[in-house]
Design a protein around this motif. Structure first.
Motif, PDB file in Angstrom:
ATOM      1  N   ASP A   1     -20.824  29.681  29.948  1.00  0.00           N
ATOM      2  CA  ASP A   1     -21.755  29.025  30.865  1.00  0.00           C
ATOM      3  C   ASP A   1     -21.192  29.111  32.277  1.00  0.00           C
ATOM      4  O   ASP A   1     -20.178  28.477  32.589  1.00  0.00           O
ATOM      5  CB  ASP A   1     -21.963  27.571  30.442  1.00  0.00           C
ATOM      6  N   ILE A   2     -21.847  29.906  33.121  1.00  0.00           N
ATOM      7  CA  ILE A   2     -21.339  30.131  34.473  1.00  0.00           C
ATOM      8  C   ILE A   2     -21.446  28.896  35.355  1.00  0.00           C
ATOM      9  O   ILE A   2     -20.806  28.827  36.403  1.00  0.00           O
ATOM     10  CB  ILE A   2     -22.010  31.346  35.147  1.00  0.00           C
ATOM     11  N   GLY A   3     -22.214  27.907  34.937  1.00  0.00           N
ATOM     12  CA  GLY A   3     -22.311  26.665  35.687  1.00  0.00           C
ATOM     13  C   GLY A   3     -21.316  25.623  35.214  1.00  0.00           C
ATOM     14  O   GLY A   3     -21.117  24.599  35.866  1.00  0.00           O
ATOM     15  N   GLU A   4     -20.652  25.902  34.111  1.00  0.00           N
ATOM     16  CA  GLU A   4     -19.730  24.940  33.504  1.00  0.00           C
ATOM     17  C   GLU A   4     -18.310  25.079  34.044  1.00  0.00           C
ATOM     18  O   GLU A   4     -17.583  24.100  34.140  1.00  0.00           O
ATOM     19  CB  GLU A   4     -19.728  25.142  31.991  1.00  0.00           C
ATOM     20  N   HIS A   5     -17.908  26.305  34.370  1.00  0.00           N
ATOM     21  CA  HIS A   5     -16.537  26.517  34.820  1.00  0.00           C
ATOM     22  C   HIS A   5     -16.516  27.627  35.865  1.00  0.00           C
ATOM     23  O   HIS A   5     -17.118  28.682  35.663  1.00  0.00           O
ATOM     24  CB  HIS A   5     -15.642  26.886  33.640  1.00  0.00           C
ATOM     25  N   VAL A   6     -15.805  27.397  36.953  1.00  0.00           N
ATOM     26  CA  VAL A   6     -15.748  28.361  38.043  1.00  0.00           C
ATOM     27  C   VAL A   6     -15.157  29.697  37.588  1.00  0.00           C
ATOM     28  O   VAL A   6     -15.511  30.757  38.101  1.00  0.00           O
ATOM     29  CB  VAL A   6     -14.993  27.786  39.267  1.00  0.00           C
ATOM     30  N   ARG A   7     -14.273  29.666  36.607  1.00  0.00           N
ATOM     31  CA  ARG A   7     -13.692  30.912  36.090  1.00  0.00           C
ATOM     32  C   ARG A   7     -14.781  31.820  35.539  1.00  0.00           C
ATOM     33  O   ARG A   7     -14.783  33.019  35.771  1.00  0.00           O
ATOM     34  CB  ARG A   7     -12.662  30.589  35.001  1.00  0.00           C
ATOM     35  N   TYR A   8     -15.744  31.247  34.800  1.00  0.00           N
ATOM     36  CA  TYR A   8     -16.838  32.037  34.246  1.00  0.00           C
ATOM     37  C   TYR A   8     -17.765  32.547  35.346  1.00  0.00           C
ATOM     38  O   TYR A   8     -18.264  33.666  35.286  1.00  0.00           O
ATOM     39  CB  TYR A   8     -17.637  31.243  33.218  1.00  0.00           C
ATOM     40  N   MET A   9     -17.988  31.712  36.356  1.00  0.00           N
ATOM     41  CA  MET A   9     -18.812  32.133  37.492  1.00  0.00           C
ATOM     42  C   MET A   9     -18.149  33.303  38.205  1.00  0.00           C
ATOM     43  O   MET A   9     -18.802  34.287  38.552  1.00  0.00           O
ATOM     44  CB  MET A   9     -19.027  30.967  38.472  1.00  0.00           C
ATOM     45  N   ARG A  10     -16.843  33.215  38.413  1.00  0.00           N
ATOM     46  CA  ARG A  10     -16.109  34.288  39.076  1.00  0.00           C
ATOM     47  C   ARG A  10     -16.199  35.587  38.279  1.00  0.00           C
ATOM     48  O   ARG A  10     -16.439  36.657  38.845  1.00  0.00           O
ATOM     49  CB  ARG A  10     -14.652  33.883  39.260  1.00  0.00           C
ATOM     50  N   GLU A  11     -16.017  35.514  36.958  1.00  0.00           N
ATOM     51  CA  GLU A  11     -16.142  36.697  36.103  1.00  0.00           C
ATOM     52  C   GLU A  11     -17.543  37.297  36.218  1.00  0.00           C
ATOM     53  O   GLU A  11     -17.704  38.511  36.340  1.00  0.00           O
ATOM     54  CB  GLU A  11     -15.868  36.340  34.639  1.00  0.00           C
ATOM     55  N   PHE A  12     -18.554  36.427  36.174  1.00  0.00           N
ATOM     56  CA  PHE A  12     -19.937  36.890  36.255  1.00  0.00           C
ATOM     57  C   PHE A  12     -20.217  37.554  37.610  1.00  0.00           C
ATOM     58  O   PHE A  12     -20.819  38.624  37.673  1.00  0.00           O
ATOM     59  CB  PHE A  12     -20.917  35.735  36.018  1.00  0.00           C
ATOM     60  N   ILE A  13     -19.780  36.929  38.685  1.00  0.00           N
ATOM     61  CA  ILE A  13     -20.022  37.486  40.018  1.00  0.00           C
ATOM     62  C   ILE A  13     -19.354  38.855  40.150  1.00  0.00           C
ATOM     63  O   ILE A  13     -19.932  39.783  40.719  1.00  0.00           O
ATOM     64  CB  ILE A  13     -19.554  36.516  41.129  1.00  0.00           C
ATOM     65  N   HIS A  14     -18.161  38.993  39.599  1.00  0.00           N
ATOM     66  CA  HIS A  14     -17.492  40.298  39.628  1.00  0.00           C
ATOM     67  C   HIS A  14     -18.345  41.340  38.900  1.00  0.00           C
ATOM     68  O   HIS A  14     -18.546  42.449  39.413  1.00  0.00           O
ATOM     69  CB  HIS A  14     -16.099  40.217  39.009  1.00  0.00           C
ATOM     70  N   LEU A  15     -18.846  40.991  37.713  1.00  0.00           N
ATOM     71  CA  LEU A  15     -19.718  41.914  36.979  1.00  0.00           C
ATOM     72  C   LEU A  15     -20.959  42.245  37.792  1.00  0.00           C
ATOM     73  O   LEU A  15     -21.360  43.402  37.896  1.00  0.00           O
ATOM     74  CB  LEU A  15     -20.138  41.310  35.634  1.00  0.00           C
ATOM     75  N   ARG A  16     -21.574  41.227  38.365  1.00  0.00           N
ATOM     76  CA  ARG A  16     -22.820  41.419  39.113  1.00  0.00           C
ATOM     77  C   ARG A  16     -22.595  42.293  40.345  1.00  0.00           C
ATOM     78  O   ARG A  16     -23.437  43.102  40.711  1.00  0.00           O
ATOM     79  CB  ARG A  16     -23.388  40.063  39.523  1.00  0.00           C
ATOM     80  N   ASP A  17     -21.442  42.130  40.964  1.00  0.00           N
ATOM     81  CA  ASP A  17     -21.135  42.910  42.167  1.00  0.00           C
ATOM     82  C   ASP A  17     -20.752  44.357  41.862  1.00  0.00           C
ATOM     83  O   ASP A  17     -20.867  45.221  42.733  1.00  0.00           O
ATOM     84  CB  ASP A  17     -19.991  42.258  42.950  1.00  0.00           C
ATOM     85  N   THR A  18     -20.274  44.635  40.648  1.00  0.00           N
ATOM     86  CA  THR A  18     -19.736  45.964  40.356  1.00  0.00           C
ATOM     87  C   THR A  18     -20.522  46.780  39.345  1.00  0.00           C
ATOM     88  O   THR A  18     -20.335  47.988  39.260  1.00  0.00           O
ATOM     89  CB  THR A  18     -18.280  45.858  39.853  1.00  0.00           C
ATOM     90  N   SER A  19     -21.400  46.162  38.577  1.00  0.00           N
ATOM     91  CA  SER A  19     -22.108  46.895  37.524  1.00  0.00           C
ATOM     92  C   SER A  19     -23.507  47.318  37.969  1.00  0.00           C
ATOM     93  O   SER A  19     -24.295  46.488  38.431  1.00  0.00           O
ATOM     94  CB  SER A  19     -22.228  46.042  36.266  1.00  0.00           C
ATOM     95  N   PRO A  20     -23.837  48.583  37.765  1.00  0.00           N
ATOM     96  CA  PRO A  20     -25.188  49.042  38.090  1.00  0.00           C
ATOM     97  C   PRO A  20     -26.259  48.418  37.192  1.00  0.00           C
ATOM     98  O   PRO A  20     -27.441  48.499  37.516  1.00  0.00           O
ATOM     99  CB  PRO A  20     -25.116  50.563  37.897  1.00  0.00           C
TER     100      PRO A  20
END
Length: 98
Positions: free
Chosen positions: A30-49
């Motif tokens: 849950d990306i809203g539950e922990h900043v670590r998950y949000m950070r992982e998600f943002i990295h994916l969103r920024d780098t994956s086509p």
């Protein structure tokens, strides 16, 4: 194990949670539950086509699936799950959905 990035407040994500209950092939983050998950998600969103279309239309891009081989997809059917009502609006950054 397939990681699913999502949020408890997203109806698309809740629909998937119901499908995978008790299935240890999936790990829900849950990306809203922990900043670590949000950070992982943002990295994916920024780098994956895989997110190109989501970003183009203003969607957040959840639920997002990260497969064991590093493949990123936003399509539940790619991991053997059913899509939420395709006519329902996606969760968007511009406030048009969810």
């Amino acid at each position: 194990m397939i990681k699913i990035y999502g949020m408890k407040t997203c109806p698309h994500c809740v629909y998937l949670d119901e499908q995978i209950a008790g299935d240890d092939r999936f790990q829900v983050l849950d990306i809203g539950e922990h900043v670590r998950y949000m950070r992982e998600f943002i990295h994916l969103r920024d780098t994956s086509p895989a997110f190109d279309n989501a970003k183009e239309v203003g969607d957040v891009g959840i639920p997002c699936f990260l497969l064991e081989d590093g493949t990123v997809t936003l399509k539940p059917e790619d991991v053997g799950l059913r899509e939420y009502d395709p006519e329902a609006p996606s969760c968007s950054l511009d406030g048009k959905g969810c």
